[in-house]
Design an enzyme around this catalytic site. Sequence first.
Site, PDB file in Angstrom:
ATOM      1  N   GLU A   1     -27.628 -50.840  17.818  1.00  0.00           N
ATOM      2  CA  GLU A   1     -26.258 -51.124  18.227  1.00  0.00           C
ATOM      3  C   GLU A   1     -25.498 -49.813  18.359  1.00  0.00           C
ATOM      4  O   GLU A   1     -25.578 -48.971  17.470  1.00  0.00           O
ATOM      5  CB  GLU A   1     -25.604 -51.929  17.099  1.00  0.00           C
ATOM      6  CG  GLU A   1     -24.709 -53.025  17.563  1.00  0.00           C
ATOM      7  CD  GLU A   1     -24.168 -53.788  16.363  1.00  0.00           C
ATOM      8  OE1 GLU A   1     -24.558 -54.951  16.213  1.00  0.00           O
ATOM      9  OE2 GLU A   1     -23.403 -53.196  15.589  1.00  0.00           O
TER      10      GLU A   1
ATOM     11  N   TYR B   1     -19.259 -51.691  23.775  1.00  0.00           N
ATOM     12  CA  TYR B   1     -20.294 -52.072  22.827  1.00  0.00           C
ATOM     13  C   TYR B   1     -21.595 -52.244  23.598  1.00  0.00           C
ATOM     14  O   TYR B   1     -21.617 -52.899  24.637  1.00  0.00           O
ATOM     15  CB  TYR B   1     -19.922 -53.400  22.145  1.00  0.00           C
ATOM     16  CG  TYR B   1     -21.074 -54.009  21.366  1.00  0.00           C
ATOM     17  CD1 TYR B   1     -21.224 -53.744  20.018  1.00  0.00           C
ATOM     18  CD2 TYR B   1     -22.023 -54.814  22.006  1.00  0.00           C
ATOM     19  CE1 TYR B   1     -22.298 -54.264  19.308  1.00  0.00           C
ATOM     20  CE2 TYR B   1     -23.100 -55.339  21.302  1.00  0.00           C
ATOM     21  CZ  TYR B   1     -23.225 -55.060  19.957  1.00  0.00           C
ATOM     22  OH  TYR B   1     -24.282 -55.560  19.264  1.00  0.00           O
TER      23      TYR B   1
END
Length: 380
Positions: free
Chosen positions: A189, A101
């Site tokens: 993101e 991530y």
Amino acid sequence: MKLHEYQAKGVFADAGLPVPESTLAETTDEVVAAANDIGYPVAVKAQVQVGGRGKAGGIKLVDNDEEAREAADAILGMDLKGLHVDKVLVESAVDFVNELYVGVTMDRTVGKPVAMVSTQGGVNIEEVAEETPEAIERVHIDPAFGIQPYQAREAVFEAGVDKDVAMDVANVLTTLYNLWDEKDATEIEVNPVMITADDEVVCADAVMNIDEDALFRHPDLAEMEDEAAGDELEAKANDYGFDYVRLSGNVGIIGNGAGLVMTTLDLVDYYGGSPANFLDIGGGAKAERVANALDMVFSDENVDSVVFNIFGGITRGDEVAKGINEALESFDEIPKKVVVRLAGTNAEEGMEILNTDLVTVESTLDSAVQRAVEYAEEEQ
Ligand code: GDP
Ligand code: MN
């Protein structure tokens, strides 16, 4: 403004980030053609702005024409967490060994942007943040200096990213931070950043939200706005200039002023109902604006009743009442029951003017909300 995955990936590709080859498709035939151009295996991915598309059946990996056709038929037209899917991204599938991530957002508690890296990518990062916050490495960035090479390296190494790919991941993080800054993003993101067996680093998903108040500085992004709206009703709200958020309940809510609308939402919930939307029509309540607001809530097929909560200030209650009457008279048939509560300047005059053949008038907010919740229940 939230960009779709395909739009965000376009921005990423222009910035030199590694994204898989992909094509947007709107029909099953287009999916199969795109898959053949790219070469199997491909991922067919629903283009709606919700997380967890994978788990909800909105992403399918396919190996041949037959599977591609099946996946396209299943995903195009599906309802994914309340959003209609009319586009899919056909994307070269990545054979990954690890999912990371990587993200950048504003940390309001510190008043600085924060760059984040975690090796627990792919899954729900909110869950990771809640259960094992230490699994997400955060580095605050001074916006005056931007992200420094040592900061990107620190984030990546502290997160425990494998050293063979660490520099490439640090480059991804640096580019994402620079994009965040340059494009006036509120949030960027990539979950997951995929790592392949031969240490390739690929941005497999993309979330990018832009500060709407800064859109005037980015004509290229502003152009994406219509497509980005995703939800038809949200697109309509944009055209009307309303602040609107679609929710999952059945009591339509219209008010002037965000606080007033939030209060109404809370009360609907308090009295056992479920709000269908947040709709702030802002200052003034001229007939046309009221009619547009009614058009919004009546266009939502989930709506079973409507509550109007208007506080007369500069726009007086009697003007608002005239606006509501005119707006309702413009409909051949009023599809759902409408409850009105007026307060503030000239509220009493307003309540007398309201045409009670068309609306239910209540003098307090509590009684108006209770009435609307009852009407909604009767429709169930
Ligand atoms: P989200 O569920 O909406 O966040 O969509 P993502 O794009 O993040 O995809 C979710 C998951 O689908 C990923 O974490 C992968 O496990 C899987 N996935 C997506 N694209 C690919 C791909 O190209 N190859 C493989 N093997 N899996 C993929
Ligand atoms: Mn994802």
